[in-house]
Scaffold this motif. Structure first.
Motif, short mmCIF file in Angstrom:
data_model
loop_
_atom_site.label_atom_id
_atom_site.label_comp_id
_atom_site.label_asym_id
_atom_site.label_seq_id
_atom_site.Cartn_x
_atom_site.Cartn_y
_atom_site.Cartn_z
N GLY A 73 58.73 117.05 -12.94
CA GLY A 73 59.58 117.72 -13.94
C GLY A 73 58.69 117.87 -15.21
N ASP A 74 59.63 117.92 -16.28
CA ASP A 74 59.07 118.21 -17.65
C ASP A 74 57.84 117.32 -18.07
N ALA A 75 57.71 116.12 -17.55
CA ALA A 75 56.75 115.19 -17.99
C ALA A 75 55.38 115.70 -17.33
N ASP A 115 72.74 123.08 -18.95
CA ASP A 115 73.86 122.83 -18.21
C ASP A 115 73.84 123.67 -16.84
N THR A 116 72.68 124.26 -16.52
CA THR A 116 72.74 125.34 -15.37
C THR A 116 72.49 124.55 -14.14
N ILE A 117 73.04 124.82 -13.14
CA ILE A 117 72.72 124.74 -11.83
C ILE A 117 72.66 125.62 -11.15
N PRO A 147 67.40 115.20 -14.60
CA PRO A 147 67.69 115.75 -13.07
C PRO A 147 66.50 115.48 -12.08
N GLY A 148 65.38 115.56 -12.38
CA GLY A 148 64.19 115.28 -11.69
C GLY A 148 64.16 113.85 -10.96
N GLY A 149 64.41 112.92 -11.94
CA GLY A 149 64.18 111.51 -11.56
C GLY A 149 65.42 111.10 -10.70
N GLY A 156 64.78 132.20 -19.24
CA GLY A 156 65.43 131.94 -17.97
C GLY A 156 66.21 130.74 -17.55
N GLY A 157 66.05 129.69 -18.43
CA GLY A 157 66.59 128.24 -17.98
C GLY A 157 66.35 127.74 -16.60
N VAL A 158 65.04 127.49 -16.52
CA VAL A 158 64.56 127.13 -15.17
C VAL A 158 64.16 125.79 -15.15
N GLY A 159 64.08 125.10 -16.39
CA GLY A 159 63.61 123.72 -16.47
C GLY A 159 64.18 122.79 -15.23
N ILE A 160 65.57 122.87 -15.20
CA ILE A 160 66.11 121.96 -14.08
C ILE A 160 65.99 122.35 -12.95
N ASN A 161 65.95 123.39 -12.56
CA ASN A 161 65.63 124.08 -11.25
C ASN A 161 64.09 123.50 -10.76
N ASN A 208 64.25 101.14 -21.67
CA ASN A 208 63.25 101.85 -22.28
C ASN A 208 61.56 101.48 -21.80
N VAL A 209 61.17 102.30 -20.89
CA VAL A 209 59.61 101.99 -20.62
C VAL A 209 58.82 102.05 -21.78
N GLU A 210 57.88 100.91 -21.86
CA GLU A 210 56.98 100.97 -22.96
C GLU A 210 55.60 100.61 -22.46
N LEU A 229 64.77 103.72 -13.94
CA LEU A 229 65.04 103.34 -15.22
C LEU A 229 65.17 104.39 -16.33
N GLU A 230 66.29 104.19 -17.05
CA GLU A 230 66.95 105.16 -18.05
C GLU A 230 67.04 104.63 -19.30
N GLN A 231 66.20 105.14 -20.31
CA GLN A 231 66.20 104.69 -21.59
C GLN A 231 67.59 104.53 -22.26
N HIS A 232 68.56 105.56 -21.93
CA HIS A 232 69.66 105.55 -22.77
C HIS A 232 70.79 104.82 -21.95
N LYS A 233 71.93 104.64 -22.55
CA LYS A 233 72.79 103.75 -22.05
C LYS A 233 73.90 104.70 -21.35
C1 LIG Z 1 68.18 122.24 -26.05
C2 LIG Z 1 67.52 122.50 -24.31
C3 LIG Z 1 68.66 123.18 -23.60
C4 LIG Z 1 68.00 123.48 -22.29
N1 LIG Z 1 68.62 124.29 -21.69
C5 LIG Z 1 68.25 124.50 -20.35
C6 LIG Z 1 69.06 125.31 -19.48
O1 LIG Z 1 70.00 125.96 -19.79
N2 LIG Z 1 68.79 125.43 -18.17
C7 LIG Z 1 67.51 124.71 -17.50
O2 LIG Z 1 67.17 124.89 -16.54
N3 LIG Z 1 66.94 123.87 -18.39
C8 LIG Z 1 67.20 123.97 -19.83
N4 LIG Z 1 66.47 122.96 -20.66
C9 LIG Z 1 65.24 122.28 -20.09
C10 LIG Z 1 65.88 121.27 -19.19
O3 LIG Z 1 66.56 120.40 -19.88
C11 LIG Z 1 64.63 120.39 -18.73
O4 LIG Z 1 63.66 121.26 -18.26
C12 LIG Z 1 65.00 119.39 -17.63
O5 LIG Z 1 66.00 118.47 -18.15
C13 LIG Z 1 63.66 118.59 -17.15
O6 LIG Z 1 64.33 117.56 -16.45
P1 LIG Z 1 63.48 116.30 -16.14
O7 LIG Z 1 64.27 115.20 -15.15
O8 LIG Z 1 62.19 116.55 -15.67
O9 LIG Z 1 63.45 115.46 -17.54
P2 LIG Z 1 64.63 115.25 -18.76
O10 LIG Z 1 66.00 115.81 -18.21
O11 LIG Z 1 64.13 115.69 -20.04
O12 LIG Z 1 65.13 113.68 -18.38
C14 LIG Z 1 64.06 112.83 -18.63
C15 LIG Z 1 64.92 111.38 -18.76
O13 LIG Z 1 63.91 110.50 -19.27
C16 LIG Z 1 64.56 109.42 -20.15
N5 LIG Z 1 63.29 108.88 -20.58
C17 LIG Z 1 62.44 109.18 -21.57
N6 LIG Z 1 61.73 108.45 -22.04
C18 LIG Z 1 62.13 107.22 -21.18
C19 LIG Z 1 61.31 105.87 -21.32
N7 LIG Z 1 60.49 105.60 -22.06
N8 LIG Z 1 61.90 105.01 -20.31
C20 LIG Z 1 63.10 105.35 -19.71
N9 LIG Z 1 63.64 106.50 -19.61
C21 LIG Z 1 63.16 107.48 -20.52
C22 LIG Z 1 65.08 110.37 -21.10
O14 LIG Z 1 66.13 109.60 -21.76
C23 LIG Z 1 65.78 111.45 -19.94
O15 LIG Z 1 67.09 110.89 -19.50
C24 LIG Z 1 66.90 122.61 -21.80
C25 LIG Z 1 66.19 122.05 -22.69
C26 LIG Z 1 66.70 121.82 -24.07
C27 LIG Z 1 65.76 120.83 -24.71
#
Ligand SMILES: Cc1cc2nc3c(=O)[nH]c(=O)nc-3n(C[C@H](O)[C@H](O)[C@H](O)COP(=O)(O)OP(=O)(O)OC[C@H]3O[C@@H](n4cnc5c(N)ncnc54)[C@H](O)[C@@H]3O)c2cc1C
Length: 431
Positions: free
Chosen positions: A312-314, A66-68, A34-36, A322-327, A149-151, A53-57
């Motif tokens: 984001g999570d990085a 799944d929360t917005i 969601p962040g990227g 509270g499910g706030v990670g996506i937010n 897949n960024v290496e 760049l996204e590592q998965h297909k």
């Molecule tokens: C089981 C679970 C349930 C969750 N439930 C909730 C919820 O209900 N509500 C909520 O708000 N948050 C939830 N979270 C947290 C939420 O998913 C994350 O906080 C959020 O997705 C972070 O977004 P992001 O874009 O920073 O990273 P991510 O969503 O983790 O996305 C990172 C992306 O980078 C890609 N990537 C990784 N390494 C590489 C690489 N080397 N090269 C290229 N691409 C790469 C990954 O494939 C991924 O698609 C949950 C997390 C987990 C694990």
């Protein structure tokens, strides 16, 4: 390089034998979560060439929330995407339902908030990311590479100047004046740049698994996150329409105990918390159907260096409370786009611009992480340790009965510590 100095925005070109090709862009975003995805969309809308760049297909993975939240919906509304998003199959919840013994408790009611979107919109995250990618692809400055897949980072003169990624056909290079690591909790970019996150472990772990939809089971489509609290366990349930995505929360470090007690014991335990799943749990016949998620939260002291930013999570793994990670990931992306779009377009990103992103986003992150930590350690830990069926303490019920106080948690859940808006320039599309 001190804050205030200008980054060199003309990437150097160097021949590397085993690299199939080298492309240039202005911003290279690593990770299509969601962040990227949101950052790439907002930059592309403003005419900044961006490669994601996204590592998965594809985006279909179980480990997604799944929360917005209302804050994301307001952001999407600003750029005209809230209505189209509502066309996707979705569910809405107006607050989590806590199911304790045979009673339910709804501490939070989002309907009282001043917003057009007073609900948590539930859509499988894979569909949400497809939706954003499709929208971004309408802008000529957006390029998405799946299966990338960024290496490696390309670093020259102490500045990050791009990345190398492994695709299906070998290694490729993307050179850019700015690389954004949005690659999630196990961030490769963060590791490569040598930033060490400060970790806080939560008192729980989660088993993550699917249960089938069975005709006549829990009401479908109305959308619910059930927090079933029972004797020492919590169940979190998302309706993914084709199946139930379930999280079984248990005390940290007790996984081996669960395994030793056997599958039948786990099935019973799940059905005790949610009796409606008594039939469903019979489909759980193998431990391979479960994924163990070690719950932790963390934050990086540094989110940037010359040529690189983490979001984001990085930059900060949020606890699931509270499910706030996506937010938070989306809010980071919006702030980053607000601050960086103009300097990127003008070819003058300063280190102080990157510092500004961290300054704006770090304190809301720390505040919410502190609140999550307090909840985990004071409430969840005792719930998970409890050997008797829980009752909601009177003072908690009293708090949620006071009109002035009761909406504070709802506001924080909906918007984070402060509302983030797309800048006026960001709202104006380039096409
Ligand atoms: C089981 C679970 C349930 C969750 N439930 C909730 C919820 O209900 N509500 C909520 O708000 N948050 C939830 N979270 C947290 C939420 O998913 C994350 O906080 C959020 O997705 C972070 O977004 P992001 O874009 O920073 O990273 P991510 O969503 O983790 O996305 C990172 C992306 O980078 C890609 N990537 C990784 N390494 C590489 C690489 N080397 N090269 C290229 N691409 C790469 C990954 O494939 C991924 O698609 C949950 C997390 C987990 C694990």
């Amino acid at each position: 390089m001190p804050p205030g100095s200008t980054l060199d925005l003309e990437p150097a070109t160097a021949a590397i034998d085993d690299v199939r090709d080298s492309q240039k862009t202005t911003c290279c975003v690593v990770g299509g979560g969601p962040g990227g995805m949101m950052l790439a969309l907002l930059l592309a809308r403003q005419g900044v060439p961006v490669t994601l760049l996204e590592q998965h297909k594809d985006f279909d993975r179980d480990f997604r929330g799944d929360t917005i939240h209302p804050s994301i919906m307001e952001i999407l509304d600003q750029i005209g995407l809230a209505e189209p998003l509502h066309q996707l199959r979705h569910a809405k919840i107006y607050g989590p339902t806590l199911q304790i013994a045979n009673t339910t408790f709804n501490p939070i009611d989002l309907r009282r908030l001043k917003t057009r979107f007073p609900y948590i919109f539930l859509v499988p995250q894979a569909r949400f990311l497809d939706f954003l990618a499709n929208e971004a692809s309408k802008y000529p400055d957006f390029r998405l590479v799946m299966g990338a897949n960024v290496e490696q980072l390309i670093e020259e003169d102490g500045q990050v100047r791009g990345v190398r990624y492994l695709g299906a056909d070998g290694t490729h290079e993307v050179r850019a004046p700015l690389v954004v690591g949005a690659d999630g909790r196990f961030s490769r970019v963060r590791h490569l740049v040598g930033f060490e996150p400060i970790k806080t472990s939560a008192p729980m772990d989660i088993l993550w698994f699917r249960l089938p939809h069975i005709p006549g089971d829990l009401p479908e489509g109305e959308g619910r996150i059930l927090g079933g609290l029972g004797v020492g366990r919590i169940l979190v349930v998302f309706d993914r329409f084709d199946y139930w995505q379930v999280g079984y929360v248990f005390p940290k470090g007790h996984y081996q105990n669960l395994r030793a007690a056997g599958l039948e014991s786990l099935r019973q335990s799940i059905a005790e918390v949610e009796p409606a799943f008594a039939e469903h749990v019979k489909t759980l016949t193998d431990w391979h159907q479960f994924s163990l998620l070690s719950v932790e939260s963390s934050r990086c002291p540094h989110w940037f260096k010359p040529g690189l930013l983490l979001i984001g999570d990085a930059a900060h793994v949020m606890s699931p409370v509270g499910g706030v990670g996506i937010n938070y990931a989306v809010q980071d992306a919006v702030v980053a786009a607000n601050i960086l779009a103009a300097p990127l377009r003008a070819g003058r990103v300063q280190l102080s611009d990157l510092a500004k992103v961290q300054d704006e986003r770090e304190w809301p992150t720390r505040v919410i992480q502190a609140a999550q930590s307090a909840m985990q350690n004071r409430i969840l830990a005792s719930v998970l340790r409890s050997q008797t069926v829980l009752r909601i303490p009177w003072f908690v019920r009293a708090f949620f009965a006071i009109p002035f106080l009761r909406d504070i948690p709802a506001r924080i859940l909906a918007f984070g510590v402060r509302r983030v808006r797309v800048s006026e320039e960001g709202v104006r599309s380039s096409t």
